[in-house]
Design an enzyme around this catalytic site. Structure first.
Site, PDB file in Angstrom:
ATOM      1  N   LYS A   1       0.937  -1.289   0.016  1.00  0.00           N
ATOM      2  CA  LYS A   1      -0.140   0.218   0.039  1.00  0.00           C
ATOM      3  C   LYS A   1       0.677   1.095   0.005  1.00  0.00           C
ATOM      4  O   LYS A   1       2.026   1.209   0.531  1.00  0.00           O
ATOM      5  CB  LYS A   1      -0.945  -0.140   1.177  1.00  0.00           C
ATOM      6  CG  LYS A   1      -1.644  -1.371   1.508  1.00  0.00           C
ATOM      7  CD  LYS A   1      -2.966  -1.201   0.348  1.00  0.00           C
ATOM      8  CE  LYS A   1      -3.921  -2.450   0.728  1.00  0.00           C
ATOM      9  NZ  LYS A   1      -5.080  -2.580  -0.031  1.00  0.00           N
TER      10      LYS A   1
ATOM     11  N   HIS B   1      -8.091 -13.625  -6.725  1.00  0.00           N
ATOM     12  CA  HIS B   1      -8.288 -12.362  -6.140  1.00  0.00           C
ATOM     13  C   HIS B   1      -9.919 -12.244  -6.611  1.00  0.00           C
ATOM     14  O   HIS B   1     -10.025 -12.208  -7.797  1.00  0.00           O
ATOM     15  CB  HIS B   1      -7.796 -11.137  -6.197  1.00  0.00           C
ATOM     16  CG  HIS B   1      -7.982 -10.148  -5.370  1.00  0.00           C
ATOM     17  ND1 HIS B   1      -8.859  -9.350  -5.575  1.00  0.00           N
ATOM     18  CD2 HIS B   1      -7.231  -9.451  -4.205  1.00  0.00           C
ATOM     19  CE1 HIS B   1      -9.095  -8.589  -4.422  1.00  0.00           C
ATOM     20  NE2 HIS B   1      -8.344  -8.632  -3.583  1.00  0.00           N
TER      21      HIS B   1
ATOM     22  N   LYS C   1     -12.281  -5.539   7.352  1.00  0.00           N
ATOM     23  CA  LYS C   1     -13.209  -4.590   7.039  1.00  0.00           C
ATOM     24  C   LYS C   1     -14.188  -4.574   5.916  1.00  0.00           C
ATOM     25  O   LYS C   1     -15.232  -3.842   5.725  1.00  0.00           O
ATOM     26  CB  LYS C   1     -12.343  -3.313   6.255  1.00  0.00           C
ATOM     27  CG  LYS C   1     -11.744  -3.903   4.997  1.00  0.00           C
ATOM     28  CD  LYS C   1     -10.636  -2.840   4.193  1.00  0.00           C
ATOM     29  CE  LYS C   1     -10.498  -3.403   2.740  1.00  0.00           C
ATOM     30  NZ  LYS C   1      -9.266  -2.268   2.417  1.00  0.00           N
TER      31      LYS C   1
ATOM     32  N   HIS D   1      -9.218 -15.786  -2.062  1.00  0.00           N
ATOM     33  CA  HIS D   1      -9.903 -14.756  -0.917  1.00  0.00           C
ATOM     34  C   HIS D   1     -11.448 -15.439  -0.459  1.00  0.00           C
ATOM     35  O   HIS D   1     -12.028 -15.447  -1.204  1.00  0.00           O
ATOM     36  CB  HIS D   1     -10.000 -13.515  -1.306  1.00  0.00           C
ATOM     37  CG  HIS D   1      -8.544 -12.885  -1.264  1.00  0.00           C
ATOM     38  ND1 HIS D   1      -8.193 -11.694  -0.735  1.00  0.00           N
ATOM     39  CD2 HIS D   1      -7.490 -13.207  -2.227  1.00  0.00           C
ATOM     40  CE1 HIS D   1      -6.729 -11.403  -1.208  1.00  0.00           C
ATOM     41  NE2 HIS D   1      -6.535 -12.220  -1.997  1.00  0.00           N
TER      42      HIS D   1
ATOM     43  N   LYS E   1       1.741  -9.514  -1.999  1.00  0.00           N
ATOM     44  CA  LYS E   1       1.164  -9.643  -3.077  1.00  0.00           C
ATOM     45  C   LYS E   1       0.879  -8.133  -3.777  1.00  0.00           C
ATOM     46  O   LYS E   1       0.863  -7.317  -3.043  1.00  0.00           O
ATOM     47  CB  LYS E   1      -0.289 -10.133  -2.832  1.00  0.00           C
ATOM     48  CG  LYS E   1      -1.207  -9.392  -2.134  1.00  0.00           C
ATOM     49  CD  LYS E   1      -2.629  -9.936  -1.990  1.00  0.00           C
ATOM     50  CE  LYS E   1      -3.703  -9.741  -3.187  1.00  0.00           C
ATOM     51  NZ  LYS E   1      -4.201  -8.222  -3.123  1.00  0.00           N
ATOM     52  N   ASN E   2       0.950  -8.199  -5.168  1.00  0.00           N
ATOM     53  CA  ASN E   2       0.568  -7.107  -5.542  1.00  0.00           C
ATOM     54  C   ASN E   2      -1.085  -6.777  -5.283  1.00  0.00           C
ATOM     55  O   ASN E   2      -1.693  -7.855  -4.863  1.00  0.00           O
ATOM     56  CB  ASN E   2       0.397  -7.187  -7.291  1.00  0.00           C
ATOM     57  CG  ASN E   2       1.645  -7.005  -8.201  1.00  0.00           C
ATOM     58  OD1 ASN E   2       1.928  -7.572  -9.221  1.00  0.00           O
ATOM     59  ND2 ASN E   2       2.580  -6.464  -7.341  1.00  0.00           N
ATOM     60  N   ASP E   3      -1.610  -5.628  -5.228  1.00  0.00           N
ATOM     61  CA  ASP E   3      -2.872  -5.409  -4.988  1.00  0.00           C
ATOM     62  C   ASP E   3      -3.577  -5.435  -6.283  1.00  0.00           C
ATOM     63  O   ASP E   3      -3.189  -5.651  -7.589  1.00  0.00           O
ATOM     64  CB  ASP E   3      -3.179  -3.996  -4.433  1.00  0.00           C
ATOM     65  CG  ASP E   3      -4.238  -3.991  -3.302  1.00  0.00           C
ATOM     66  OD1 ASP E   3      -4.277  -3.059  -2.611  1.00  0.00           O
ATOM     67  OD2 ASP E   3      -4.953  -4.937  -3.669  1.00  0.00           O
ATOM     68  N   GLU E   4      -4.910  -5.648  -6.320  1.00  0.00           N
ATOM     69  CA  GLU E   4      -5.919  -6.341  -7.518  1.00  0.00           C
ATOM     70  C   GLU E   4      -5.827  -5.328  -8.495  1.00  0.00           C
ATOM     71  O   GLU E   4      -5.979  -6.053  -9.637  1.00  0.00           O
ATOM     72  CB  GLU E   4      -7.200  -6.501  -6.637  1.00  0.00           C
ATOM     73  CG  GLU E   4      -7.912  -5.255  -6.409  1.00  0.00           C
ATOM     74  CD  GLU E   4      -8.089  -4.785  -5.158  1.00  0.00           C
ATOM     75  OE1 GLU E   4      -7.062  -5.294  -4.471  1.00  0.00           O
ATOM     76  OE2 GLU E   4      -8.570  -3.941  -4.711  1.00  0.00           O
TER      77      GLU E   4
HETATM   78  C1  CAP Z   1      -6.634  -5.864   1.760  1.00  0.00           C
HETATM   79  C2  CAP Z   1      -6.991  -5.853   0.156  1.00  0.00           C
HETATM   80  C3  CAP Z   1      -7.574  -6.790  -0.326  1.00  0.00           C
HETATM   81  C4  CAP Z   1      -8.930  -7.246   0.071  1.00  0.00           C
HETATM   82  C5  CAP Z   1      -9.963  -7.805  -0.639  1.00  0.00           C
HETATM   83  C6  CAP Z   1      -8.014  -4.478  -0.108  1.00  0.00           C
HETATM   84  O1  CAP Z   1      -6.205  -4.553   1.986  1.00  0.00           O
HETATM   85  O2  CAP Z   1      -5.925  -5.325  -0.662  1.00  0.00           O
HETATM   86  O3  CAP Z   1      -7.991  -6.671  -1.631  1.00  0.00           O
HETATM   87  O4  CAP Z   1      -8.441  -8.372   0.970  1.00  0.00           O
HETATM   88  O5  CAP Z   1     -11.011  -8.311   0.137  1.00  0.00           O
HETATM   89  O6  CAP Z   1      -7.708  -3.886  -1.075  1.00  0.00           O
HETATM   90  O7  CAP Z   1      -8.723  -4.265   0.792  1.00  0.00           O
HETATM   91  P1  CAP Z   1      -6.009  -4.230   3.514  1.00  0.00           P
HETATM   92  P2  CAP Z   1     -11.328  -9.839   0.330  1.00  0.00           P
HETATM   93  O8  CAP Z   1      -5.417  -5.278   4.231  1.00  0.00           O
HETATM   94  O9  CAP Z   1      -5.394  -2.998   3.589  1.00  0.00           O
HETATM   95  O10 CAP Z   1      -7.530  -4.214   3.693  1.00  0.00           O
HETATM   96  O11 CAP Z   1      -9.882 -10.300   0.849  1.00  0.00           O
HETATM   97  O12 CAP Z   1     -12.400  -9.839   1.286  1.00  0.00           O
HETATM   98  O13 CAP Z   1     -11.656 -10.313  -0.994  1.00  0.00           O
HETATM   99 MG    MG Z   2      -6.645  -5.185  -2.496  1.00  0.00          MG
END
Ligand code: CAP
Ligand code: MG
Ligand code: MG
Length: 472
Positions: free
Chosen positions: A163, A284, A326, A318, A189-192
């Site tokens: 992040k 993801h 959250k 996931h 991990k890369n973010d989505e």
């Molecule tokens: C977590 C995350 C993931 C979430 C998606 C986000 O970041 O990168 O994409 O886990 O939700 O963008 O929220 P944080 P799920 O740890 O900063 O929240 O895993 O329920 O699909």
């Molecule tokens: Mg994410």
């Protein structure tokens, strides 16, 4: 009305899609489903159910003259019904023969979600007969392989998402990954949404991550893993990104391929599984909320999404934090999904699914299941026995103080957890955030309360203060 009375209300078209006397639906010829259904204004439950069975198999809104005796054999059949749910059996011969998840979903959550005949339709559970398990790939590289690579056992694999989600240069991105790894974390991990943005070109990101990983491995003496988001506009580009990673000098096991399975699509998931059986395929589920949120009467459950991900061959998906993090979620949904894809035999919302055809000659089947439930790897060399496990990836608003509460809900530690803000919001930064996560995990495995453990572990103490205060 009793089902007999409901049957009398059906027209000839609807009658072709119901058999409330269906003998042994689990005879292997059918994929079984349960939908939560709210009929549209003009129909009763059974009428609406038959319209759904028609549209999601061979039919449309009228009986057509072109029907044949054989086409009628391919009709999906409503075989049970109660006040809120309908059970529909789908002849498996309806489906594409190459083991195609996209094709199944086009039937069961395709047009039917838009039909006027329903004002609510959610696919709550699905049951695959053994013949389907043999036809579909299922996972190849699993969390057990990742554990062997990392030499991490009897605890969750500890990960992060870099992040801010977007906006770092490739060098800055790799710096955060390095800090997490030297802080003691296993998995980044890369973010989505990570792709080939101009401020973080894909090839440069890969190269910088490799350098960061080399440095962290050297300094810590521990193996590390990075999950690269290979989602792309087309398959050639997706595969190019995979090859970029594979040709950047990463040893097998040190990288995973992340795919935005819903927005990139199931064909992308299965392409990765079939091309790269030696790589962890990380599903993801961004945008799953449109289908799975409990307040949405249309779509499918987290369990259904997760079961199809295992069928398609994702190594992990996931599955949510059961409301601890959250995102919206509940133990009934998220833990049922997590255990529904991890075990050889699992109880879903409606079906008990066996993912392994264990033969009598396996002798003590109960013992095999017991070992499996204790996390022992059963489906190793003899994959013929059944479909390997798909591991839950637990993420979304978690931080070190929430690790134990989540494990308490999950009941075991057979998962990967990725904490984004939970590490990078730590007042002393990513490295301290990673160390706090490692310390929270140590406290858990030693059975020590984290506040007690924090007395001698300052990064955890700082995390407790910060995230304790930050609690909304
Ligand atoms: C977590 C995350 C993931 C979430 C998606 C986000 O970041 O990168 O994409 O886990 O939700 O963008 O929220 P944080 P799920 O740890 O900063 O929240 O895993 O329920 O699909
Ligand atoms: Mg994410
Ligand atoms: Mg059509």
């Amino acid at each position: 009305m009793t089902s007999k009375e409901l049957l009398k209300t059906l027209n000839a078209h609807q009658l072709a899609y119901v058999d409330l006397e269906l003998k042994n639906p689990a005879n292997g010829e059918y994929m079984l489903t349960v939908f939560k259904l709210t009929p549209g204004s003009k129909l009763n439950m059974l009428q609406a159910a038959c319209e759904v069975a028609a549209e999601s198999s061979t039919g449309t809104n009228f009986m057509v003259i072109t029907e044949t005796p054989f086409s009628r054999e391919m009709n999906a059949l409503v075989y049970d019904i109660d006040k809120e749910h309908v059970w529909i059996a789908y002849p498996t011969r309806l489906f594409d023969r190459v083991g195609n998840v996209q094709n199944i979903l086009t039937y069961v959550i395709g047009n039917v979600l838009g039909m006027k005949e329903v004002s609510g339709l959610k696919l709550m559970d699905v049951w695959f007969p053994p013949a389907m398990l043999e036809q579909y790939d299922g996972p190849s590289y699993t969390i057990d392989d990742m554990r062997r690579y990392l030499d991490v056992y009897d605890r969750p694999i500890l990960g992060t998402i870099v992040k801010p989600k977007m906006g770092l240069t490739s060098a800055e991105y790799a710096e955060v990954a390095y800090d997490f790894w030297v802080g003691g974390g296993d998995f980044v991990k890369n973010d989505e949404p990570q792709a080939n943005q101009d401020f973080c070109p894909y090839d440069k990101m890969v190269r910088h991550v490799k350098a960061a990983m080399n440095k962290a491995v050297k300094e810590t003496g521990r193996k590390k893993v990075h999950s690269f988001n290979v989602s792309a506009a087309d398959f050639d580009t997706m595969l190019e990104r995979c090859e970029l990673v594979r040709n950047a000098g990463f040893e097998l096991g040190s990288y995973a391929f992340l795919i935005d399975g819903i927005t990139a699509g199931w064909t992308a998931v299965q392409t990765l599984r079939r091309r790269y059986p030696d790589v962890f395929i990380h599903y993801h589920r961004a945008s799953h909320g449109a289908y799975t949120r409990p307040e949405n009467p249309f779509g499918f459950s987290v369990l259904v999404l997760s079961k199809f991900a295992r069928l398609a061959g994702a190594s992990g998906i996931h599955t949510g934090t059961a409301g601890v993090g959250k995102m919206k979620g509940s133990p009934e949904e998220d833990i049922t999904a997590a255990n529904g894809i991890l075990r050889m035999k699992s109880q879903g919302h409606f079906f008990e699914q066996s993912w392994a055809s264990i033969t009598e000659r396996d002798g003590d089947i109960a013992n095999l299941i017991k070992q499996d439930n204790n996390g022992k790897e059963i489906l190793i060399d003899d994959e013929w026995r059944g479909m390997k496990k798909c591991c839950p990836i637990i993420s979304g608003g978690l931080n070190p103080t929430l690790l134990k509460p989540f494990i308490g809900v999950m009941g075991h530690t057979e998962f990967i957890t990725t904490m984004g803000a939970g590490c990078h919001a730590h007042p002393k930064g990513t490295r301290a955030g990673a160390t706090a996560l490692v310390q929270a995990c140590e406290a858990y495995t030693k059975g020590i309360d984290i506040r007690e453990y924090a007395k001698k572990h300052k990064e955890l103490a700082e995390a407790i203060v910060f995230f304790g205060k930050a609690k909304k």
